[in-house]
Write an enzyme that holds these catalytic residues in place. Structure first.
Site, PDB file in Angstrom:
ATOM      1  N   LYS A  94      34.757  34.967  94.999  1.00 61.67           N
ATOM      2  CA  LYS A  94      32.987  35.457  95.444  1.00 61.67           C
ATOM      3  C   LYS A  94      32.113  35.572  94.481  1.00 61.67           C
ATOM      4  CE  LYS A  94      34.911  40.136  96.006  1.00 61.67           C
ATOM      5  NZ  LYS A  94      35.576  40.471  97.531  1.00 61.67           N
ATOM      6  N   ARG A 122      35.391  50.319 106.380  1.00 56.30           N
ATOM      7  CA  ARG A 122      33.689  49.025 106.088  1.00 56.30           C
ATOM      8  C   ARG A 122      33.978  47.635 107.604  1.00 56.30           C
ATOM      9  NH1 ARG A 122      33.522  46.003 100.451  1.00 56.30           N
ATOM     10  NH2 ARG A 122      34.978  45.424 101.553  1.00 56.30           N
ATOM     11  N   TYR A 169      12.013  51.855  73.302  1.00 57.39           N
ATOM     12  CA  TYR A 169      11.222  52.120  73.884  1.00 57.39           C
ATOM     13  C   TYR A 169      11.613  53.199  74.566  1.00 57.39           C
ATOM     14  CZ  TYR A 169       9.212  47.464  75.576  1.00 57.39           C
ATOM     15  OH  TYR A 169       8.797  46.391  75.444  1.00 57.39           O
ATOM     16  N   MET A 206      14.496  43.716  78.016  1.00 62.00           N
ATOM     17  CA  MET A 206      14.367  43.058  78.205  1.00 62.00           C
ATOM     18  C   MET A 206      15.414  42.011  77.770  1.00 62.00           C
ATOM     19  SD  MET A 206      11.990  41.089  80.599  1.00 62.00           S
ATOM     20  CE  MET A 206      11.534  41.465  81.560  1.00 62.00           C
TER      21      MET A 206
HETATM   22  C1  LIG Z   1      36.983  41.225  96.835  1.00 65.30           C
HETATM   23  C2  LIG Z   1      37.944  41.171  97.748  1.00 65.30           C
HETATM   24  C3  LIG Z   1      39.267  41.273  96.922  1.00 65.30           C
HETATM   25  C4  LIG Z   1      39.521  41.130  95.726  1.00 65.30           C
HETATM   26  O1  LIG Z   1      39.198  42.532  95.377  1.00 65.30           O
HETATM   27  P1  LIG Z   1      39.695  42.954  93.509  1.00 65.30           P
HETATM   28  O2  LIG Z   1      39.696  44.977  93.328  1.00 65.30           O
HETATM   29  O3  LIG Z   1      38.303  42.073  92.637  1.00 65.30           O
HETATM   30  O4  LIG Z   1      40.704  42.968  93.173  1.00 65.30           O
HETATM   31  C5  LIG Z   1      40.236  41.576  97.981  1.00 65.30           C
HETATM   32  N1  LIG Z   1      39.801  41.438  99.256  1.00 65.30           N
HETATM   33  C6  LIG Z   1      39.022  41.222  99.608  1.00 65.30           C
HETATM   34  C7  LIG Z   1      38.618  41.823 101.158  1.00 65.30           C
HETATM   35  C8  LIG Z   1      38.022  41.289  99.121  1.00 65.30           C
HETATM   36  O5  LIG Z   1      36.507  41.718  99.199  1.00 65.30           O
END
Ligand SMILES: *Cc1c(COP(=O)(O)O)cnc(C)c1O
Length: 347
Positions: free
Chosen positions: A33, A124, A244, A292
């Protein structure tokens, strides 16, 4: 002269092999993802050999279809019939995390793999135990639907001794799901909770060579090496300030190397004075605020030339975990924030 993110193909393959060694009897969902945690899907092909590929958007599933034929786990599931049809066409396994999604899917007229996501305490996404049971009852009536697995996600897996983990595991183990595949483990649980590897593991951050626990893990190989060239060198005198806000002041006469990378490239603006930068195999401290397009580094009396390569992270001597600590964030955020003007290459 440009900032470069070099994506190591051998490190990706190595880290996937570490997952296999840790969970030898499990199927693997490579979590790709967020454009492979910021590494770019097209540069992460060694990960696409896993059993399944986890994405957070249909657009990522579409992109993956240009690259491979593995089944895809669509984490958010679908919210309308158009997306459902496209998910099926793309060969996605579709997650159901909310009862409203059951109604949409229960009448599916094409074969479809489903993952049911249960909330075991993170609060969640996910179905309650009762919602899970009623969803299963509805879905099994439709022969087009195959429930491939029941999954849940940890809130505190990066703290292996946190009592919340045992509570979530106990909740999961009490579900009436013996006849389904089960999946709970993210990277942290793969590395620290072998009792919850179950049938599918879901590694993310560890595939990219980054420890979920915040301290570098020598068994993993960093995948993204972020570097940028030295664009200027200048002598400054004791008492003079850099950058800065003039937040850094020379304690003695010294030399400043200016590097062509800044928060516009994804280097964190909150990196503190003293954050290490690797130039010619030596670590030097960041001096002054991140701009930047530029950062400044105190190189003392070292010999550094314009054009020399500065490594910001992704080296055995300087891992992204360290930069995360110096900038009050996590490696996940730094990796996913490298911006599109950085030149991504495969190595
Ligand atoms: C992103 C995600 C993972 C992977 O988590 P990591 O901590 O990066 O290994 C596993 N399961 C779900 C549902 C996720 O959204």
């Amino acid at each position: 002269m440009h900032a470069v993110a070099a994506i190591s193909q051998s490190a990706l393959a190595h880290n996937l092999s570490i997952v296999r060694a840790q969970a030898p009897h499990c199927k693997i969902v490579s979590m790709v993802k967020a454009n492979a945690y910021g590494h770019h899907l097209s540069h992460s092909t060694p990960l696409l050999q896993a059993d399944l590929l986890g994405v957070s958007e249909l657009s990522e599933a579409r992109q993956l279809r240009q690259l491979c034929n593995q089944p895809i786990l669509l984490l958010p599931g679908v919210y309308n019939p158009t997306d459902l049809n496209e998910a099926i066409e793309l060969g996605c396994h579709v997650v159901i995390h909310h009862p409203s999604q059951v109604a949409l899917i229960a009448n599916a007229t094409q074969a479809l793999n489903i993952w049911l996501k249960v909330d075991t305490g993170m609060h969640r996404l996910g179905l309650s135990a009762d919602e899970l049971n009623s969803s299963i009852q509805q879905l099994v009536k439709n022969p087009n639907i195959h429930i491939e697995a029941v999954m849940s996600h940890f809130a505190c897996a990066d703290e292996p001794s946190n009592v919340k983990n045992l509570q979530q595991i106990s909740h999961f183990n009490q579900l009436d799901i013996a006849c389904f595949n089960r999946s709970m483990a993210n990277s942290a649980a793969i590395l620290s909770q072998p009792s919850v590897h179950f049938d599918y593991v879901r590694p993310g951050i560890m595939l990219y060579g980054v420890s979920p626990f915040g301290e570098p893990d020598e068994t993993l190989q960093p995948v993204m090496q972020l570097s940028a060239p030295v664009v200027s060198i200048k002598k400054i005198s004791v008492g003079e300030c850099v950058g800065y806000g003039a937040t850094w002041q020379a304690k003695e006469d010294t030399t400043i190397a200016v590097i062509g990378i800044g928060y516009g490239d994804g280097y964190p603006r909150h990196a503190k004075n003293g954050t290490p930068v690797l130039i010619n195999n030596t670590l030097y401290p960041l001096a002054g605020r991140v701009s930047m397009d530029l950062i400044c580094v105190d190189i003392g009396n070292a010999l550094v030339n314009i054009g020399d390569k500065a490594i910001l992270w992704g080296h055995d001597k300087l891992r992204v975990e360290t930069i995360a600590q110096y900038s009050d964030t996590i490696g996940y955020e730094l990796l996913t924030h490298v911006s599109s003007r950085v030149n991504f290459i495969k190595t």
